[in-house]
Design a protein around this motif. Structure first.
Motif: not given
Length: 825
Positions: A256-260, A267-268, A374-375, A415-416
């Protein structure tokens, strides 16, 4: 599923009239009146005042639409209205369809029986929300702040944007209209009702739990095909049966490519598609985009009381950001381009959190999609603010329950999304032991904010935390709403309380979700709503575009404390922006130095809803104020700052590191003269700062030099270099800037390789460039010191030759000079 949109051309009229004008849907009554040349621009001068009648008036919208016979053969046909503002009655072909009373809900009505092939007609009556709310107040008064100043009464009885009735930064333009899409839906077997996606992270894998529900109108066997894609490749897929209207499954995402959040990583985003099938025929489909991450509010006992910080993927982060209000009072005018411009500006200034404030609106889907990309994490208020509400009314509570249910289901996959919050500032004096002329009872308050809303969040979005109000103190006396030991705080002693900027340095709260200081928008914006005779800070029009009580007076009061009196109107405006930037810089640098005790600063406010003097860092037209340029520096991932004592001459040098990796760099300091920029004494020291911490690197004792030169004749330059690159710099003063003995800096400008090169013969403070363009510059409001030229990239959208012709360069020194003495280029 077959859809027919009813967006587009409509007609509207006052309810008691029979004079029809063209309307555009989505839209609102004010945008339609403007388009029909029936009213002047309500944002110009004081045009708002003679247009108050619009909100007091009932209106009607209508249109015709044609339906083919084939459409009517579907088993079920629904009218779906995604946002109606607000109190409406809907009629189709002279048959009453239903009523609505909530701007924040999507409304559906079964209408098959009233339709026919060929031409049909729909009309929607809009009752004045203002007159309705005021009539309810006559039945039972419930309190709202500031209805005797800038806000019209009655809005707390109506489920619509509360700032639509006016706020201390917004106009009193009570709208109505079809704000969202309106469409007909037709289907025969079933349609998707909801898709809920949850995540479980463990052992380097992410398990995705998917629950699908469907509305059934036949007994056909159904299934749902679920596909997950990343960067165009399918990474997981499955098909599940739908039994009795629901089905669920678990899918595993390997590698898994994590979102930050912004500044902590990338931010994948993964796309999930759900297709509802009957005999392999697609009946309906739905797509959701998610980021793989955990994101929580962490509250744990610590040495100072109880923590209040956010963690993403187990990593705590300092929340740097601001508060978001509707980007236009006439909300349907806000485009994806507008959202992108504002959110990109937040990202570019290193912000990682926005609080969607509770007196506005639940924002459009594109807003949250952009934040995902945009995270920018979101603190999401439910839409209640600065008023008591009729929680004793069962119909009101049922209405709010459905509103919350729909909004939670709409937004929970983003995700945000970091937090659900019950309200804005109700616990800040609007709640007491019983109902009074100014409070609601804690018992009735609890029905909504301690019971209904948290129960719905727990049921529908258990992976996102809930917080009852902002500010809120979770322990002890709940009325002690700014307790520094726990919870979040709204710090308004500076501005409303007239405390000096230095007061911020006495605050050690755990999370500062509101604080701010006002400024005027720049002259180019002021010129859009004024004429030259209005160009006085206390002119009627300038005061009309100032909604905070004595706001312009407060700006001038603080301005004279810190700066010399500017010599003309434009400089008064621009110096107010520098003043604002200083105030927020004082606060943010202090709170970043106190981490992990304090772990969040969300200044009030990012944006404006009309051209106005306000707390925003970006004005209504998207122009960056000084504060936003300064925010890009004081929110930098690695920050050098100084904590000075004017009396003792001591300066603590701190480095704050928000990165997930340790940093090692060189701190350099130079005590220089104000007049010439000559170095008196200098030094350097290596700084090693662990990840996600702030450290005091050293303390300087400059008392001897202050006595020799005088506080007003020196300043301290701080520079942090990492791998030979300057990543942060700062200036420390030993008196207020009005006491500094600045000299003419004689700034010169050159162009080389698509860059502006600025140099000065003497220190120039808060140098800013104007060129009549709206594109933000690479930097502005910076210090320009002798021998240290500043290089600025010329925006690609700007013509270089035109820039040089129109460019003006100003600094603090110019603001108090007679016109003939200024060095403005």
């Amino acid at each position: 599923m077959e859809k027919i949109t009813l967006n587009g051309d409509w007609q509207f009229s006052q309810s008691e009239a029979d004079s029809w004008l063209p309307a555009s849907v989505p839209g609102c009554i004010h945008t339609d009146l403007l388009a029909a040349d029936q009213i002047p621009d309500p944002y110009y001068r004081d045009n708002e005042l003679p247009l108050m009648w619009i909100g007091e008036t009932d209106w009607i919208y209508k249109r015709s639409f044609n339906l083919p016979v084939e459409f009517l053969q579907h088993s079920k046909i629904i009218l779906r209205c995604k946002s109606l503002d607000t109190l409406t009655g809907i009629v189709i072909n002279e048959q009453d369809i239903g009523k609505t009373n909530n701007q924040f809900r999507s409304w559906e009505f079964e209408i098959k029986d009233v339709l026919h092939s060929g031409e049909n007609e729909i009309s929607i009556d809009f009752q004045s929300s203002l007159t309705y709310g005021q009539a309810r107040l006559m039945e039972r008064y419930i309190h709202s702040w500031s209805t005797d100043e800038y806000k019209l009464p009655g809005g707390n009885y109506v489920r619509k944007s509360q700032c639509n009735f006016g706020w201390d930064w917004g106009p009193r333009l009570v709208t109505c209209g079809i704000l969202g899409d309106i469409e007909l839906l037709a289907f025969d077997t079933a349609r998707l009702d909801d898709v809920h996606i949850q995540q479980v992270h463990h052992n380097g894998l992410v398990e995705i739990e998917v629950e699908v529900t469907a509305e059934l109108i036949s007994d056909k066997a159904l299934s749902a095909r679920i596909s997950a894609t990343f960067e165009g490749k399918v990474v997981a897929t499955t098909t599940i049966p739908i039994s009795k209207g629901s089905g669920n499954t678990t899918m595993t995402i390997e590698d898994p490519q994590l979102w930050w959040p912004n500044g902590l990583g990338v931010q994948p985003l993964y796309q999930f598609e759900v297709q509802l099938l009957a005999d392999d025929l697609e009946l309906d489909s739905l797509e959701k985009t998610i980021g793989l991450r955990t994101l929580h509010l962490v509250r744990e006992e610590d040495e100072w009381g109880e923590s209040f910080h956010f963690e993403c993927n187990g990593v705590p982060f300092f929340a740097k950001g601001s508060n978001w209000i509707p980007a236009d009072t006439l909300v349907t005018r806000v485009t994806e381009e507008n959202y992108t411009r504002l959110l990109q500006a937040a990202k570019d200034s290193h912000q990682n959190m926005l609080r969607v404030w509770g007196g506005g609106i639940y924002e459009s889907d594109v807003f949250y999609e952009l934040c995902d990309q945009m995270g920018i994490t979101i603190w999401q208020d439910f839409m209640f603010g600065c008023a008591t509400y009729p929680t004793f009314d069962d119909d009101f509570m049922a209405n709010v329950a459905e509103e919350a249910r729909q909004q939670i289901r709409r937004l929970r996959h983003h995700a945000s999304l970091a937090l659900w919050c019950g309200n804005n500032e109700l616990e800040q004096g609007l709640v007491g032991e019983e109902w009074t002329e100014t409070t609601m009872s804690w018992a009735d308050y609890g029905l909504l904010y301690d019971q209904l809303l948290p129960e719905l969040v727990a049921e529908l979005d258990p992976q996102t935390d809930y917080w009852p109000g902002s500010p809120h103190s979770p322990h002890g006396d709940r009325g002690d709403w700014n307790n520094p030991r726990w919870g979040d705080a709204h710090i308004w002693d500076v501005w409303h309380g007239m405390a000096p900027f230095e007061f911020f340095r006495t605050c050690f709260h755990r999370f500062n979700s509101e604080f701010g200081f006002q400024s005027f928008p720049e002259p180019a914006t002021v010129n859009r709503y004024t004429i030259p005779s209005d160009h006085s800070i206390n002119s009627p029009v300038m005061e009309h575009h100032q909604r905070s009580a004595s706001g312009n007076t407060r700006i001038i009061h603080y301005l004279l404390d810190w700066f010399r009196l500017p010599t003309d109107f434009d400089y008064q405006i621009m110096l107010s922006q520098i003043l604002q930037g200083m105030a927020i810089k004082y606060a943010v640098e202090h709170w970043r130095r106190t981490m992990p005790r304090g772990m969040g600063t969300l200044y009030w406010q990012l944006n404006d809803c009309w051209p106005v003097a306000s707390w925003s860092s970006i004005d209504y037209y998207g122009r960056w104020k000084a504060l936003h340029y300064l925010a890009r520096r004081f929110f930098a991932p690695v920050l050098i700052s100084g904590l000075e004592d004017w009396d003792t001459g001591q300066v603590e040098i701190h480095v704050t590191n928000d990165n997930r990796a340790d940093v090692v760099g060189m701190v350099q300091w130079h005590l220089i003269t104000v007049a010439e920029g000559e170095v008196i004494v200098q030094g350097g020291i290596e700084a090693a700062v662990p990840a996600l911490t702030s450290s005091r690197i050293t303390t300087l004792d400059l008392k001897e030099h202050l006595l020799a030169y005088g506080n007003e004749n020196v300043m301290l330059e701080l520079v942090l270099e990492i791998d030979g690159q300057v990543v942060s710099d700062n200036l420390v003063f030993f008196c207020r800037p009005k006491r500094l003995n600045l000299q003419s800096p004689d700034i010169s400008v050159d162009v080389q390789n698509e860059k502006l090169i600025l140099s000065a013969d003497a220190p120039a403070l808060w140098v800013w460039l104007n060129f009549e363009g709206d594109s933000p510059l690479a930097d502005n409001f910076f210090a320009l010191l002798p021998g240290k030229d500043v290089f600025l990239e010329i925006p690609s959208s700007v013509n270089k030759d035109e820039l040089l012709q129109k460019l003006q360069v100003h600094s603090l020194w110019d603001t108090y000079q007679p016109e003939k003495s200024r060095t403005t280029n």
